[in-house]
Scaffold this motif. Structure first.
Motif, PDB file in Angstrom:
ATOM      1  N   TYR A  26       0.825  -1.215   0.000  1.00  0.00           N
ATOM      2  CA  TYR A  26       0.000   0.000   0.000  1.00  0.00           C
ATOM      3  C   TYR A  26       0.860   1.266   0.000  1.00  0.00           C
ATOM      4  CZ  TYR A  26      -3.915   3.032   1.401  1.00  0.00           C
ATOM      5  OH  TYR A  26      -4.885   4.009   1.458  1.00  0.00           O
TER       6      TYR A  26
ATOM      7  N   TRP B 260      -5.252  -1.801  -0.116  1.00  0.00           N
ATOM      8  CA  TRP B 260      -5.508  -1.201   1.196  1.00  0.00           C
ATOM      9  C   TRP B 260      -5.635  -2.242   2.293  1.00  0.00           C
ATOM     10  CZ3 TRP B 260      -9.261  -1.361   4.985  1.00  0.00           C
ATOM     11  CH2 TRP B 260      -9.203  -0.340   5.943  1.00  0.00           C
TER      12      TRP B 260
ATOM     13  N   ALA C  20      -2.374  -3.559   3.639  1.00  0.00           N
ATOM     14  CA  ALA C  20      -1.396  -2.554   4.064  1.00  0.00           C
ATOM     15  C   ALA C  20      -0.689  -3.015   5.327  1.00  0.00           C
ATOM     16  CB  ALA C  20      -2.093  -1.224   4.319  1.00  0.00           C
TER      17      ALA C  20
END
Length: 284
Positions: free
Chosen positions: A268, A276, A279
């Motif tokens: 990310y 996302w 991440a």
């Protein structure tokens, strides 16, 4: 600008007070969006009374100037007072008002000491402008050149030091040549002739494509463990100042190295929305 002409310790013009309220509203309104990028950790270690000196690295993207005060305010409710380059004292008009509303004062020992005597939360970048103008290969490095004034004033006022490191903001721009290259040496020579400062060059860099539009990058911000600056009875002033300075620098360098490792493994890091959920969490 006088020593504390733009501090809340004295009355401020109406336009500066209005800008302060506007900045606070923007910070509150953006909190959810900023938190969604999960940039920060370590705020739980901040002394709740606000009496501490934040010592941070400067970046060419300047995001630390926005993120550090934001998270301190969101965490313990205090306003951060950045110590700025002496050129801030020559500002006039709207720029001066913006700097005043943001809490900045000229970075001098007297100003720092006065802020500390009024229990303000203070932020300093020992590298100054040298850490903003980076050549290729100098990203995420400290350039303190032996500066220890921050340690001296913290010790004198009984202020703990909180190292705070930011990785990601230097990645918003890419340097195109190194300091030792011919173009790098030319930049240094031109800068010295124009400004009189040999250590404040203007390196050639780019953002998105060939433009100066900053590249979107995730920020990794860590507030370190507070460093006690109380001088032992058997230590001399100079010895203890050097010890506090070196302890702070080592802590910050270790933080930057750790955050760089986290960034390298983070899918990310370029703020790709498809990554996302994967991440990397910047947890120790």
């Amino acid at each position: 600008m006088s020593a504390l002409a733009d501090s809340p310790i004295i009355d401020q013009p109406a336009q500066v007070r209005a800008l302060r309220r506007a900045f606070a509203s923007i910070s509150d309104a953006s909190a959810a969006a900023v938190d969604a990028c999960r940039p920060s950790e370590g705020t739980d270690q901040l002394p709740s009374d606000g009496r501490f000196l934040l010592v941070a690295n400067h970046t060419q993207g300047w995001m630390e100037i926005l993120l550090i005060p934001h998270f301190v305010r969101q965490s313990i409710g205090t306003r951060v007072r950045p110590l700025a380059e002496r050129g801030i004292g020559k500002m006039r008009g709207p720029l001066r008002d913006i700097a005043a509303a943001f809490g900045a004062v000229v970075g001098s020992p007297d100003n720092a000491g006065e802020l500390m005597r009024h229990d303000q939360t203070v932020l300093v970048f020992p590298g100054g402008g040298r850490e903003i103008a980076k050549f290729k290969g100098e990203e995420h490095r400290l350039s303190w050149q032996g500066r220890a004034g921050f340690a001296r004033v913290a010790i004198a006022n009984g202020y703990p030091i909180v190292p705070v490191g930011l990785v990601g903001s230097d990645d918003m721009y890419e340097g195109l040549f190194s300091r030792d290259s011919r173009l790098g040496q030319l930049s240094l020579a031109v800068s010295a002739k124009m400004t009189g400062h040999k250590d404040a060059p203007v390196p050639l860099m780019r953002g998105i494509g060939p433009t100066l539009i900053p590249r979107p990058r995730r920020m990794y911000l860590r507030f370190g463990t507070p460093i006690d600056t109380t001088k032992p009875a058997d230590a001399s002033d100079d010895e203890w100042t050097n010890t506090v300075k070196q302890t702070t620098q080592t802590s910050l360098e270790d933080t930057l190295a750790d955050l760089l490792r986290i960034r390298t493994d983070d899918p990310y890091r370029a703020l790709n929305p498809l990554a996302w959920r994967r991440a990397t969490q910047p947890r120790r």
